[in-house]
Write an enzyme that holds these catalytic residues in place. Structure first.
Site, PDB file in Angstrom:
ATOM      1  CD  GLU A 117     -44.071 -10.794 -62.419  1.00  0.00           C
ATOM      2  OE1 GLU A 117     -44.487  -9.709 -62.856  1.00  0.00           O
ATOM      3  OE2 GLU A 117     -43.678 -11.712 -63.161  1.00  0.00           O
ATOM      4  CD  GLU A 262     -47.571 -14.665 -63.974  1.00  0.00           C
ATOM      5  OE1 GLU A 262     -47.218 -14.007 -64.983  1.00  0.00           O
ATOM      6  OE2 GLU A 262     -48.066 -14.144 -62.960  1.00  0.00           O
TER       7      GLU A 262
END
Length: 477
Positions: A117, A262
């Site tokens: 990220e 995720e």
């Protein structure tokens, strides 16, 4: 074998090919991580055939050798600058963390996740200039190692890299301030057979917005649907996923494979982070993807990794106290709730085997000490700053404790994390060691597992910000 049997076999094989695939994220930011061999056995006994890592820790990868489990190894954001500036560094990294484990340990490494990220808005652009060069250098190193057909690069991204100009999925496009960079990365991944990996969290939307419709976070179809020009969305996941699909289509990459890096729901640390919601979400997600139906815009199997496998009590609580409670298993490998992944004969999770615990003893507040004793507040603040008090407070699993029980919980957390050292239960004249389990109701006073000193498992810094610890200390009296 008769023709009827052949046709039945082919039908089953085709069905299996179209079944969505579930994996798990295995993080190790814990004060007392489970030994890797125990985790790998737990993965295999639960039929989890894919695992996503956040680093390339040697003992973890060794344990995964010959297991057959597909592995996505990770490169932390902190390494991106070095790998971006030096092809030689990338080649060394691949040789050490990929090639060696494949050839020597027979680890089934399928992906390298470059960064995690890196374009989060909270990073203020720290990794904007290094992510793509690092991705490119790792890909070159993989090609030089002759592994390009087996190992693909990817870059796990938060869902905030795209948005919608219309609030509907059909308006999806990449975030304006990083659009050119995203197209460059997506084009590179596409050319090299790498997937687009995205993390989608309905819980975070609920956490950040108290007006978010709760039912829309789940999969039972009870929410008011979103009508996107005649396409109806009954849950946030499908809408978010298809916003990405539209963004990819809009920029010429409509067939690009997508991995959900995720997805999950925490069980503690917030009023919406609880076992009931976690079970409802994760079981709902499994049911949602189990038939290979996909989403309205992208029918077909969904490739996903649950977040996460095990609780991590040393994770940063900057995003929220819930950060340490994402696991479908507790820190010591106990299933938190009934969850059917469709991978075990029992239809439920199987606990870790061979876990070794410290002695059955706890550090608690002495019964004769008053709550207003001047030593109590600073002692609790200290214990929480070096322990884990994220299960204390309103809406948590330990919300029903009284003042003394709250204090005992704080003391015990510090005591256990310090491996039950005698000096760790020496809060001045206000604490004592007991062999009577103080756990009550939904609140578990844990006993730590024996320390695992292999690899880098004990290198994670364990720190609970003092300002948060002090706030908890005030709130529990």
């Amino acid at each position: 074998m008769g023709w009827g049997s052949v046709l039945l076999f082919l039908a089953v094989a085709l069905l299996c090919q179209r079944t969505s695939s579930i994996g798990a994220n295995w993080g190790t930011q814990a004060s007392h991580p489970l030994p890797p061999d125990i985790v790998v056995r737990m993965l295999r006994e639960n039929g989890i055939q894919k695992v996503k890592l956040f680093d390339a820790e040697y003992d973890t990868l060794r344990a995964l050798g010959k297991s057959g489990i597909e592995v996505m190894v990770g490169i932390p954001n902190e390494m991106l600058a070095t790998l971006a500036s030096s092809l030689k560094a990338a080649e060394k990294w691949v040789a050490k963390n990929v090639s060696t484990h494949i050839s020597t340990d027979n680890v089934n490494i399928r992906y390298v996740a470059v960064g995690n990220e890196p374009f989060l808005s909270t990073y203020n652009g720290s990794y904007l200039s290094t992510t793509f060069p690092a991705l490119r250098n790792i890909q070159i190193a993989i090609i030089k190692a002759g592994l390009q057909n087996q190992v693909k690069v990817t870059c796990p991204l938060n869902a905030d890299v795209y948005d919608s100009s219309t609030t509907f999925p059909s308006g999806g496009d990449f975030r304006a301030n990083i659009r050119d960079l995203m197209i460059t990365i997506v084009k590179f991944l596409s050319e090299n057979g790498g997937p687009f990996t995205v993390n989608i969290y309905p819980f975070i939307s609920l956490y950040n917005n108290p007006d978010f419709p709760v039912d829309y976070a789940f999969f039972d179809g009870n929410s008011q649907p979103l009508n996107d020009g005649g396409t109806f969305y009954y849950n946030m996941f499908d809408a978010n996923y298809d916003t990405l699909v539209h963004a990819l289509e809009k920029n010429g990459f409509g067939n690009m494979p997508i991995i959900i890096g995720e997805i999950g729901w925490p069980t503690d640390g917030d009023s919406n982070a609880n076992v009931d919601y976690a079970r409802k979400f994760n079981q709902g997600f499994m049911a949602h993807i189990s038939g290979g139906k996909g989403t309205p815009r992208r029918p077909g199997p969904i490739d996903a990794y649950l977040f996460s496998l095990i609780d991590e009590d040393a994770k940063s609580v900057q995003p929220g106290y819930f950060e340490r409670h994402w696991g479908i298993f507790t820190f010591d490998g106990l299933p938190k709730y009934l969850l059917n992944l469709g991978t075990t004969n029992s239809g439920s999770l199987i606990q870790a085997k061979g876990v070794r615990y410290l002695q059955r003893k706890w550090c608690v507040m002495r019964p004769n000490v008053r709550l207003d004793d001047p030593q109590v507040a600073p002692s609790v603040s200290y214990a929480c700053s070096l322990g884990d008090c994220t299960s204390l407070g309103v809406g948590t699993s330990c919300a029903n404790l009284d003042g003394k029980q709250n204090i005992s919980y704080a003391f015990n957390s510090y005591y256990q994390i310090q491996d039950q050292l005698d000096t760790a239960c020496k809060f001045p004249n206000i604490s004592e060691v007991t062999k009577t389990d103080p756990s009550t109701g939904t609140c578990r006073f844990p006993i730590m597992i024996e320390p695992y000193y292999g690899g880098a498992a004990r290198e994670h810094s364990f720190f609970f910000p003092l300002v948060i610890a002090a706030a908890i200390a005030v709130s529990i009296f």
